[in-house]
Write a protein that holds these residues in place. Structure first.
Motif, PDB file in Angstrom:
ATOM      1  N   VAL A  99     125.343  20.974  49.335  1.00 27.40           N
ATOM      2  CA  VAL A  99     125.033  22.168  48.542  1.00 27.40           C
ATOM      3  C   VAL A  99     124.780  21.791  47.089  1.00 27.40           C
ATOM      4  N   VAL A 100     125.703  21.046  46.502  1.00 28.95           N
ATOM      5  CA  VAL A 100     125.576  20.675  45.096  1.00 28.95           C
ATOM      6  C   VAL A 100     124.389  19.747  44.887  1.00 28.95           C
ATOM      7  N   GLU A 101     124.183  18.814  45.811  1.00 31.17           N
ATOM      8  CA  GLU A 101     123.050  17.905  45.680  1.00 31.17           C
ATOM      9  C   GLU A 101     121.730  18.648  45.796  1.00 31.17           C
ATOM     10  N   SER A 102     121.706  19.725  46.558  1.00 25.13           N
ATOM     11  CA  SER A 102     120.488  20.530  46.645  1.00 25.13           C
ATOM     12  C   SER A 102     120.245  21.290  45.352  1.00 25.13           C
ATOM     13  N   LEU A 113     119.782  15.982  43.693  1.00 24.77           N
ATOM     14  CA  LEU A 113     120.320  14.618  43.666  1.00 24.77           C
ATOM     15  C   LEU A 113     119.997  13.911  44.983  1.00 24.77           C
ATOM     16  N   PRO A 114     119.590  12.644  44.923  1.00 24.09           N
ATOM     17  CA  PRO A 114     119.261  11.896  46.138  1.00 24.09           C
ATOM     18  C   PRO A 114     120.499  11.303  46.799  1.00 24.09           C
ATOM     19  N   LEU A 160     120.643  14.261  54.677  1.00 26.23           N
ATOM     20  CA  LEU A 160     120.963  15.040  55.878  1.00 26.23           C
ATOM     21  C   LEU A 160     120.046  16.246  56.009  1.00 26.23           C
ATOM     22  N   ALA A 161     119.796  16.943  54.908  1.00 28.15           N
ATOM     23  CA  ALA A 161     118.911  18.114  54.958  1.00 28.15           C
ATOM     24  C   ALA A 161     117.500  17.712  55.381  1.00 28.15           C
ATOM     25  N   THR A 162     117.016  16.587  54.872  1.00 27.30           N
ATOM     26  CA  THR A 162     115.687  16.114  55.260  1.00 27.30           C
ATOM     27  C   THR A 162     115.661  15.735  56.736  1.00 27.30           C
ATOM     28  N   PRO A 167     118.231   9.863  64.443  1.00 26.37           N
ATOM     29  CA  PRO A 167     118.987   8.723  63.905  1.00 26.37           C
ATOM     30  C   PRO A 167     119.526   8.966  62.487  1.00 26.37           C
ATOM     31  N   VAL A 168     118.744   9.642  61.656  1.00 21.19           N
ATOM     32  CA  VAL A 168     119.201   9.936  60.295  1.00 21.19           C
ATOM     33  C   VAL A 168     120.374  10.908  60.328  1.00 21.19           C
TER      34      VAL A 168
END
Length: 321
Positions: free
Chosen positions: A257-260, A264-265, A271-273, A281-282
């Motif tokens: 949430v915060v990285e979105s 932030l990479p 995970l979202a990607t 696999p990711v």
């Protein structure tokens, strides 16, 4: 000590194995076909079948699971369906953002929560003690993404003191810029986490303040500070340590949430990607590493509790539970 560590290690490995099975099964139950991410719109059935064959999603599920477990046993998280790159190096590079973000926020939250929670308990009959308790209760209800947007508006857009998001392309080779990029995300997580921790620190401190052993120490001539340091701190820290482990684990898992919000990479954005592209696999790699981290944090918190509390030390040598 050795018996306890072996038992806990065995429990950790069994839990990790069960989590791997659940993760694999639930992921395959999600709607969508990972082959669609490798083909263009309007692809023919033959092209889709070829894409499935290239990534191995056309194989029976037991065969796919055995292949994945075999990779994990060798320290390999697999290869991305979309980028055809190994997942492990990508996860490792994202941890360079997620781990400093999580640990810095955790330390800051503890530095805020412990003194504030103590004061809220010790001065609970004063107006400022009640105010601190009320503010902490209010802080628990604040969504982290909402607080993040408020901080961006105040300190980035209006004041211009800190960047609104992003991370230096060269990463930690630019330490000053990296720290500035993580400042607002760290503050955002720490404020939300500390609101919850204050409540637990206050509750644990109240239990100590009302205890017979603290009153006895005071009656024998110890000052309040000395009695708390020698007798109260250890007892108050035992339940708090358990909560600290839970908070640290939930912060690591909730970093998405915060990285979105701050672009932030980190692991969260990876995970979202992966979810958007059905890149199994990711997704599996990120969740497996996150699960491992949560189990290790839980093990560490349990071990520290037993070191601090003499009543639990019997478990270290296989004593009566």
């Amino acid at each position: 000590m050795a018996q306890y560590l072996l038992r806990r290690l065995a429990f950790l490995l069994v839990s990790l194995a069960l989590a791997s099975v659940v993760l694999f099964v639930l992921l395959r139950m999600l709607p969508g076909d990972p082959a669609n991410a490798l083909t263009s719109v309007g692809a023919s059935p033959e092209q889709i079948a070829a894409a499935r064959h290239s990534i191995g999603s056309d194989k029976p599920l037991p065969e796919q699971f055995v292949h994945w477990i075999g990779q994990l046993a060798g320290g390999d998280l697999g290869t991305s369906f979309v980028s055809s790159l190994p997942v492990a190096p990508e996860v490792a590079s994202r941890l360079n953002v997620t781990i400093p973000l999580t640990l810095s926020a955790f330390v800051l939250a503890v530095l805020i929560a412990v003194p504030v929670g103590f004061v809220a308990a010790h001065r609970r009959r004063t107006w400022y003690g009640a105010l601190l308790s009320g503010v902490s209760q209010l802080g628990i209800a604040v969504p982290v993404f909402w607080l993040g947007m408020i901080l961006i508006a105040v300190f980035a857009l209006n004041a211009g003191w800190l960047p609104a998001g992003g991370f230096p392309p060269d990463g930690w080779s630019q330490p000053a810029e990296a720290v500035r990029s993580l400042a607002l995300p760290v503050i955002t997580i720490a404020l939300v986490m500390s609101a919850s921790l204050i409540r637990y620190v206050r509750s644990a401190t109240l239990d100590v303040l009302d205890s017979d052993y603290l009153r006895t120490a005071r009656a024998l001539g110890s000052s309040f500070g000395r009695a708390m340091w020698r007798h109260g701190l250890r007892n108050a820290s035992v339940p708090v340590i358990s909560i600290l482990g839970i908070e640290l684990a939930s912060t690591l898992l909730g970093a998405v949430v915060v990285e979105s919000v701050y672009a932030l990479p980190g692991l969260g954005s990876l995970l979202a990607t992966g979810i958007a592209q059905h890149d199994y696999p990711v997704i599996q790699g990120v969740l497996f590493v996150s699960t491992l981290a949560v189990l290790v944090i839980g093990f560490a918190a349990d071990f520290v509790q037993r070191i601090i509390d003499p009543r639990l030390r019997g478990r270290l040598s296989g004593g009566v539970r």
